[in-house]
Design an enzyme around this catalytic site. Structure first.
Site, mmCIF file in Angstrom:
data_model
loop_
_atom_site.group_PDB
_atom_site.id
_atom_site.type_symbol
_atom_site.label_atom_id
_atom_site.label_comp_id
_atom_site.label_asym_id
_atom_site.label_seq_id
_atom_site.Cartn_x
_atom_site.Cartn_y
_atom_site.Cartn_z
ATOM 1 N N ASP A 46 0.809 -1.293 -0.057
ATOM 2 C CA ASP A 46 0.005 -0.053 -0.211
ATOM 3 C C ASP A 46 0.956 1.238 0.012
ATOM 4 O O ASP A 46 0.535 2.172 -0.453
ATOM 5 C CB ASP A 46 -0.797 -0.104 1.373
ATOM 6 C CG ASP A 46 -0.448 -0.134 2.387
ATOM 7 O OD1 ASP A 46 1.099 -0.719 2.604
ATOM 8 O OD2 ASP A 46 -0.833 0.342 3.519
ATOM 9 N N ASP A 85 4.316 2.143 9.335
ATOM 10 C CA ASP A 85 4.255 0.841 9.897
ATOM 11 C C ASP A 85 3.163 -0.032 9.077
ATOM 12 O O ASP A 85 2.419 -0.501 9.677
ATOM 13 C CB ASP A 85 4.413 0.770 11.249
ATOM 14 C CG ASP A 85 3.115 1.660 11.912
ATOM 15 O OD1 ASP A 85 2.205 2.361 10.953
ATOM 16 O OD2 ASP A 85 2.881 1.826 12.852
ATOM 17 N N GLU A 86 3.563 -0.316 7.996
ATOM 18 C CA GLU A 86 2.402 -1.074 7.019
ATOM 19 C C GLU A 86 3.303 -1.803 5.970
ATOM 20 O O GLU A 86 3.904 -2.840 6.110
ATOM 21 C CB GLU A 86 1.099 -0.050 6.748
ATOM 22 C CG GLU A 86 -0.032 -0.958 6.606
ATOM 23 C CD GLU A 86 -1.449 -0.020 6.763
ATOM 24 O OE1 GLU A 86 -2.251 -0.355 6.569
ATOM 25 O OE2 GLU A 86 -1.078 1.227 7.090
ATOM 26 N N ASP A 98 -5.884 -2.311 -3.058
ATOM 27 C CA ASP A 98 -4.787 -1.436 -3.498
ATOM 28 C C ASP A 98 -4.485 -2.030 -4.775
ATOM 29 O O ASP A 98 -4.378 -1.528 -5.925
ATOM 30 C CB ASP A 98 -3.824 -1.041 -2.810
ATOM 31 C CG ASP A 98 -4.295 -0.397 -1.311
ATOM 32 O OD1 ASP A 98 -5.128 -0.865 -0.626
ATOM 33 O OD2 ASP A 98 -3.704 0.525 -0.755
ATOM 34 N N GLU A 129 -2.302 9.149 -0.705
ATOM 35 C CA GLU A 129 -3.229 8.337 -0.068
ATOM 36 C C GLU A 129 -4.383 8.953 0.006
ATOM 37 O O GLU A 129 -5.550 8.561 -0.280
ATOM 38 C CB GLU A 129 -2.894 7.770 1.171
ATOM 39 C CG GLU A 129 -3.813 7.085 1.751
ATOM 40 C CD GLU A 129 -3.198 6.364 3.295
ATOM 41 O OE1 GLU A 129 -2.487 6.938 3.819
ATOM 42 O OE2 GLU A 129 -3.746 5.159 3.570
ATOM 43 N N HIS A 132 0.901 6.190 -2.228
ATOM 44 C CA HIS A 132 -0.167 5.191 -2.280
ATOM 45 C C HIS A 132 -0.397 4.960 -3.857
ATOM 46 O O HIS A 132 -1.024 6.005 -4.304
ATOM 47 C CB HIS A 132 -1.229 5.553 -1.438
ATOM 48 C CG HIS A 132 -1.688 4.846 -0.421
ATOM 49 N ND1 HIS A 132 -0.550 4.851 0.792
ATOM 50 C CD2 HIS A 132 -2.452 3.851 0.135
ATOM 51 C CE1 HIS A 132 -1.093 3.897 1.707
ATOM 52 N NE2 HIS A 132 -2.335 3.615 1.312
HETATM 53 C C1 BGC Z 1 -3.990 1.186 3.693
HETATM 54 C C2 BGC Z 1 -4.767 1.067 2.462
HETATM 55 C C3 BGC Z 1 -5.595 -0.131 2.811
HETATM 56 C C4 BGC Z 1 -6.519 0.079 3.779
HETATM 57 C C5 BGC Z 1 -7.721 -0.845 3.818
HETATM 58 C C6 BGC Z 1 -4.758 1.165 4.853
HETATM 59 O O1 BGC Z 1 -4.149 1.483 6.218
HETATM 60 O O2 BGC Z 1 -2.859 1.700 3.608
HETATM 61 O O3 BGC Z 1 -4.052 1.450 1.366
HETATM 62 O O4 BGC Z 1 -6.150 -0.634 1.578
HETATM 63 O O5 BGC Z 1 -5.587 0.491 5.024
HETATM 64 O O6 BGC Z 1 -8.468 -0.584 5.062
#
Ligand code: BGC
Length: 892
Positions: free
Chosen positions: A456, A461-462, A469, A739, A772
C-alpha cells in the site's frame, strides 16, 4: 507451408522468452511456455507455422516437429523439461508464406531441485531473538579439483545476504522475499561457478529479521511468522572429473556477530563499524573464536522454486543540501523506496544518524508523524578516522528527504531506489507537462510499492499487500511494467491465504491474521468487497494485458472459491448480509477519521463487486474452465445484477461512485445506461471535476464517463487543478501519488490523517501517506483515451489493439508505446497547423490494429493517404493516419 529449402531471409524472430523472469534460474520442472516476437521487412508476411530447436547442456540439439499455426504467446514446448538441474536452451524459427526464418536468440531454462527432499541442508542460525545483532554464518571448505559448474540453492526464514569468497551471490536484496511463509517458502538458485576456486573456499551469510520476526503490521507486533531466523544453503559443485561435491548448511558451520547491531524493515538499521570483523567472509579468516551454530527443525515440504523477479537497485538520486545547522537536511528530489548511501568524514566512534521523511514541515524539518511507529532511522558508529561510506542493510524507507546528524562532516549522499519492477514496458508523453508529471508520479508510486510484494505504501508501519490497492492498480501496473511474474508469484500466496470458505484476505501475505484483533475483528475479517476481489480482477487484468491464459489456469480454482464463498455467505438470500466493508475507502467526503464511511452504500458496493467477480469467473470458465461453470457463474451474476438494480439502483444513482460502479460492472440495464451516465456526467460537471470518490470509485469513474461518451466530464476531472484532483498534487510538488486527496491542503498544512480506529493495540492511529498507488490507476485511462492505445479483451495481450485517441482542447500532441508480447506497438498523434489530427501508429507482427478516431460530420480519414474509415483493421506495419476536422473534446 514452405519447404525446408525455402528461406525467408527478410523475416526474423527477434526475441523469445518463457513464462518466468529471464534473470532467474532454478525454475519449476514444468513445461516452458514460450513467447516470441517477429519482425519482417515484408509487410504481408504472416506466421504459418513454427519449429523449436532445443539444445541441452552438452550441446546436443534436437529439433521439434513442425507445428502449424500463428500462435506466438505462451506456446507449450512439451517433453523437454522433466528433471531437476536440467539446462535447456530453446530457440524457435517460424515459417511464413515466403519460407523459414533463421532460429531465434536463445531462451535459457534451468530447473531447480526435483523435490523439497532434495534440499538436504540443515537450517542453521545463532539461537538469537528479534532485534539482536545480525547472525553471521560461515563454513570453510576445500575444493580438490578444478570446477566445471556450481549451483547454490539457498533460502532462509528471515532475509539473507549470502557470499562466496567474499562476493555476494546476487545483486538483489531482501532474499528470499516475502511469501505466505506458513505454506510457501521459496528457494533461490544461483550460478556460482565463477565465485569458487580450486583450494580453500568459504561460504558465508548474514541474516536479518525481515518479515519473519521483525516488527510488521501496524500493531507493533514481532515474531509474526516465528521467533527464529535461519539459513538453508546447498552448494552443489560439479568437478572437472565429473564428480560432485556438496556443501550444505549443517552443525559444522560457525557463527558470530559483526557490525550489524540490529535491523528492522520499518525502524532502520544500527551499524557499529568498530565491531566489524574484517575479512569474516574470506577463506583465510580465523574463525576459531566463533561459536557453534544452532540447528532448527524446518518443514521442507513448503519449499518451492522462486518465480518472482529480483528486488534490485533501480536508480540513484544525488542529495541536495537544503540546510546545515546542527544537522544536514537533504532533498533527493524524488520520493523513493530505498535508503541513503552516505559519505562522511569523521573519527572512529563518531555516531551518525540518518532519519527519513516524505515531506517537510515548516522549519524546514522532517514530517515524521506519517511514519507512525516506523522509526525509519539508520544509525552508524564510524569504524575509522577519515572518509567513511555508510549504507544500511535489511531495511528500506519511503522518503524524499533525510536528515543527517552527528559530529562527522557531511561529504555527500545518494538516494538508492529499489524495486521489483525492473523493466519499464511502456512510455507516455504529451503536450501537457502536468499530465506528464502525473504520469511520472504514478510510475514512481508503482516502483516504490512493488518491493517483493505489492504494498500500500513504503514508509509507515504498514507496507502490506493490501488486496484492494492491488486490484485498483493492477491494470495500470501491467501497462507500465512487465510485472507478470511478480503477480504470478503473489497470486499463489493469495490462494494459499484464502480461508477454508474461500474468502480472500485483506492483505496478502496475510500477516494480519496473526495479530490481535482490532475493533471486534472488522479489520482483519476476510472477504471484503473490492479487496478480496483482487482474486478475480488481478488475474483477469494479466490475461487482458499480457494475453496469458496460463494465469487463468493457475488461478481458476481460487477465483471460483471466492465467488462460491460470496454465494454461500448469502445463505440463500438475495443479497450479501450487511457487514463491515472498507467500501469506497477514503471517499474525500467521508468523515476524515472514518474513511470507510463513504457516500455510496457499503451494501451496494459489496453486491456490485460480487456481480463483477461472478462475471469474471464466468469469463474465465469460458476460456479455461467448463461450460457448466460458465452457466453457473453467469446466472449467479445475472440474477444478482437485476436484484441490485431493482432494489438499490435509485440510491446508487445519488453518488458518483454508485453510478460509476453500476455502469462499469454492467449493473445498469442497457436501456438506462445513457440516463445514468448523464446523471454521473452532470454531477462531475457541477462539481467542476472535483474528485468525490475513493479507492473503489476512482479507478472506474473516468472509464464510466468515456465509455458512455462523456469525454468532456472525464477531461474536466482529469485536468482539474484545484484541490481534490490529480493535478493539484502535481502543482503541490508531489513526486508520487497521495493516499488522501487533501494530503497537503491549500494553505500548505499537512493532513493529520486522523483515524477513529485507535484501540488499545494502536496508539496515535493516523493514516496519511504520500505514496499510495491506488489513485494512480487513472493512467490506464490516459493510455487508452489520451494516447489512444488499448488491448482488445476479446483478443487479449494486444493481439488486437484499439487505437482510439480522444484529444481534448489544449493538447497538441501525445505519444505512447507499449512493449507487447508481439513486439512494440505505438501511437503518436499531433494536431497540425490546419487543425487536422495527424497520427502515426505501429502494429507489431502478428497483431491487428483497429482504428477509432474522433470525427465530425465533415471529417475525412486517410490512412497512408488513401481515404478510409473508422473500424478499419490494419495488420503488421506502420501507418500514417490523417483525420480532417477531427472532433476535439471541449471541457471546462
Ligand atoms: C492502507 C490502505 C488499505 C486500507 C484498508 C490502509 O491502512 O494503507 O491502502 O487498503 O488500509 O483499510
Amino acid at each position: 507451408m514452405p519447404t525446408e529449402e525455402q528461406q525467408d531471409n527478410l523475416t526474423r524472430v527477434t526475441r523469445i522468452k518463457h513464462q518466468y523472469p529471464s534473470e532467474i534460474i532454478g525454475l519449476p520442472i514444468t513445461t516452458p511456455l514460450l513467447t516470441w516476437e517477429v519482425q519482417s521487412d515484408r509487410s504481408d508476411a504472416v506466421q504459418l507455422g513454427y519449429q523449436f530447436m532445443v539444445t541441452d547442456e552438452f550441446g546436443i540439439t534436437s529439433p521439434s516437429e513442425i507445428f502449424l499455426g500463428a500462435e506466438s504467446v505462451e506456446v507449450a514446448v512439451d517433453g523437454h523439461i522433466n528433471t531437476a538441474r536440467q539446462e535447456k536452451r530453446f530457440q524457435v524459427r517460424v515459417a511464413t508464406q515466403y519460407g523459414w526464418t533463421a532460429y531465434s536468440p536463445v531462451s535459457m531454462y534451468e530447473t531447480g531441485l526435483a523435490s523439497p527432499e532434495e534440499f538436504v541442508a540443515v537450517a542453521i542460525g545463532d539461537g538469537s531473538s528479534h532485534g539482536s545483532p545480525s547472525p553471521l554464518l560461515r563454513k570453510k571448505f576445500e575444493v580438490q579439483n578444478s570446477i566445471s559448474k556450481a549451483r547454490l540453492y539457498v533460502t532462509s526464514r528471515g532475509i539473507n545476504t549470502t557470499y562466496i569468497n567474499g562476493q555476494k551471490v546476487s545483486d538483489e536484496f531482501f532474499t528470499p522475499g516475502w511469501t505466505a511463509y506458513d505454506d510457501r517458502n521459496t528457494y533461490l538458485t544461483f550460478d556460482v561457478t565463477q565465485l569458487l576456486e580450486q583450494g580453500a573456499n568459504v561460504i558465508s551469510a548474514e541474516l536479518g529479521d525481515g518479515w519473519e520476526r521483525g516488527k510488521l503490521g501496524f500493531m507493533e507486533k514481532y515474531d509474526n511468522y516465528g521467533s527464529d531466523i535461519y539459513l538453508l544453503a546447498q552448494l552443489e559443485i560439479t568437478l572437472s572429473d565429473g564428480s560432485r561435491q556438496t556443501v550444505t548448511t549443517d552443525s559444522s558451520w560457525k557463527t558470530s556477530n559483526g557490525e550489524i547491531r540490529n535491523e528492522s524493515i520499518y525502524d532502520g538499521t544500527t551499524i557499529d563499524y568498530t565491531k566489524q570483523q574484517l575479512g569474516w567472509h574470506l577463506a583465510n579468516f580465523d574463525d576459531s573464536a566463533w561459536s557453534k551454530v544452532t540447528t532448527y527443525d524446518f518443514d521442507k515440504s513448503s519449499l518451492t522454486p522462486r518465480i518472482s523477479p529480483k528486488v534490485r537497485k533501480i536508480a540513484e538520486f544525488v542529495g541536495t543540501v537544503l540546510a546545515t545547522d546542527d544537522r544536514t537536511l537533504l532533498d533527493f528530489s524524488q520520493n523513493i523506496s530505498g535508503w541513503v548511501q552516505l559519505v562522511v568524514d569523521g573519527k572512529r566512534g563518531d555516531v551518525v544518524t540518518v532519519r527519513h521523511a516524505e515531506v517537510l514541515e515548516p522549519g524546514p524539518k522532517l514530517h515524521t508523524a506519517a511514519l507512525r511507529t516506523a522509526k525509519a532511522t539508520d544509525v552508524y558508529v564510524l569504524g575509522h578516522d577519515g572518509v567513511n561510506i555508510l549504507e544500511p542493510v535489511f531495511t528500506f524507507h519511503g522518503f524524499q528527504y533525510a536528515e543527517v546528524t552527528g559530529p562527522a562532516k557531511f561529504v555527500s549522499a545518494i538516494g538508492i531506489a529499489i524495486s521489483s519492477t525492473a523493466e519499464k514496458r511502456s512510455e507516455f508523453n504529451s503536450s501537457d507537462v502536468r499530465l506528464n508529471r502525473l504520469y511520472d508520479n504514478v510510475v514512481w508510486s508503482a516502483r516504490d510499492n512493488m518491493v517483493s510484494v505489492p504494498t500500500d505504501c513504503p514508509q509507515r508501519d504498514e507496507r502490506l499487500g493490501w488486496t484492494g490497492d492491488a486490484q485498483a492498480f493492477a491494470m495500470t501496473a501491467n501497462t507500465l511494467f512487465d510485472v507478470e511474474s511478480f503477480w504470478r508469484s503473489w497470486l499463489i500466496d493469495l490462494e494459499l491465504d484464502q480461508d477454508s470458505k474461500g474468502n480472500v484476505a485483506a492483505v496478502v501475505p496475510d500477516v494480519l491474521r496473526k495479530q490481535p484483533v482490532i475493533d471486534g475483528g472488522d479489520w482483519v475479517i476476510m472477504g471484503r468487497a473490492g479487496w478480496a476481489d483482487a482474486a478475480t480482477i488481478v488475474p483477469w487484468s494479466i490475461y487482458e494485458s499480457y494475453g496469458s491464459i496460463d494465469i487463468l489456469k493457475q488461478q481458476l480454482r481460487s477465483m471460483r472459491c471466492w465467488a462460491d464463498a460470496l454465494d454461500n455467505r448469502r445463505k440463500g438470500a438475495q443479497f450479501l448480509p450487511t457487514e463491515f466493508q472498507f467500501g469506497d475507502w477514503c471517499d474525500p467526503d467521508a468523515p476524515e477519521d472514518q474513511p470507510w464511511k463513504s457516500k455510496v452504500s457499503a451494501d451496494f458496493v459489496s453486491n456490485a463487486f460480487f456481480v463483477h467477480t461472478a462475471d469474471l469467473v464466468a469469463a474465465a470458465e469460458g476460456i479455461v474452465g467448463s461450460p457448466a461453470g460458465v452457466t453457473k457463474y453467469s446466472e449467479m451474476a445475472q440474477t444478482l445484477r437485476q436484484n441490485i438494480w431493482q432494489q438499490m439502483g435509485e440510491e446508487a444513482k445519488t453518488t458518483t461512485a454508485g453510478c460509476a460502479i453500476a455502469l462499469e460492472f454492467n449493473i445498469v440495464p442497457e436501456e438506462e445506461r445513457s440516463d445514468v451516465a448523464q446523471i454521473l456526467a452532470d454531477k462531475v460537471i457541477a462539481d467542476e471535476g472535483r474528485i468525490t470518490t475513493g479507492f473503489l470509485g476512482t479507478p472506474l469513474i473516468l472509464h464510466a464517463l468515456s465509455k458512455t461518451g462523456h469525454f468532456d466530464a472525464a477531461y474536466t476531472m482529469l485536468m482539474r487543478r484545484k484541490i481534490r484532483s490529480w493535478l493539484y498534487q502535481v502543482d503541490s510538488g508531489a513526486t508520487t501519488i497521495w493516499e488522501r486527496w487533501e494530503a497537503i491542503r491549500e494553505d500548505g498544512s499537512i493532513h493529520r490523517g486522523e483515524m477513529a480506529t485507535a484501540s488499545e493495540h494502536q496508539e496515535n492511529a493516523s493514516m496519511i501517506s504520500f505514496n499510495h498507488y491506488a489513485y494512480g490507476a487513472v493512467i490506464d485511462w490516459v493510455y487508452r483515451n489520451v494516447a489512444g492505445i488499448a488491448p482488445v479483451i476479446t483478443n487479449p495481450g494486444y493481439r488486437e489493439i484499439l487505437f482510439a485517441p480522444r484529444p481534448a482542447r489544449g493538447f497538441t500532441y501525445s505519444k505512447a508505446s507499449i512493449h507487447t508480447p508481439y513486439g512494440t506497438t505505438a501511437i503518436d498523434w499531433k494536431i497540425n497547423q490546419s487543425n487536422a489530427l495527424e497520427a502515426s501508429i505501429e502494429i507489431p507482427f502478428g497483431s491487428t490494429g483497429i482504428i477509432d478516431f474522433p470525427t465530425t460530420d465533415s471529417s475525412r480519414i486517410l490512412i497512408n493517404g488513401i481515404p478510409n474509415s473508422n473500424g478499419a483493421r490494419l495488420t503488421y506495419g506502420t501507418y500514417k493516419i490523417l483525420v480532417e476536422n477531427p472532433k476535439l473534446v471541449q471541457y471546462k
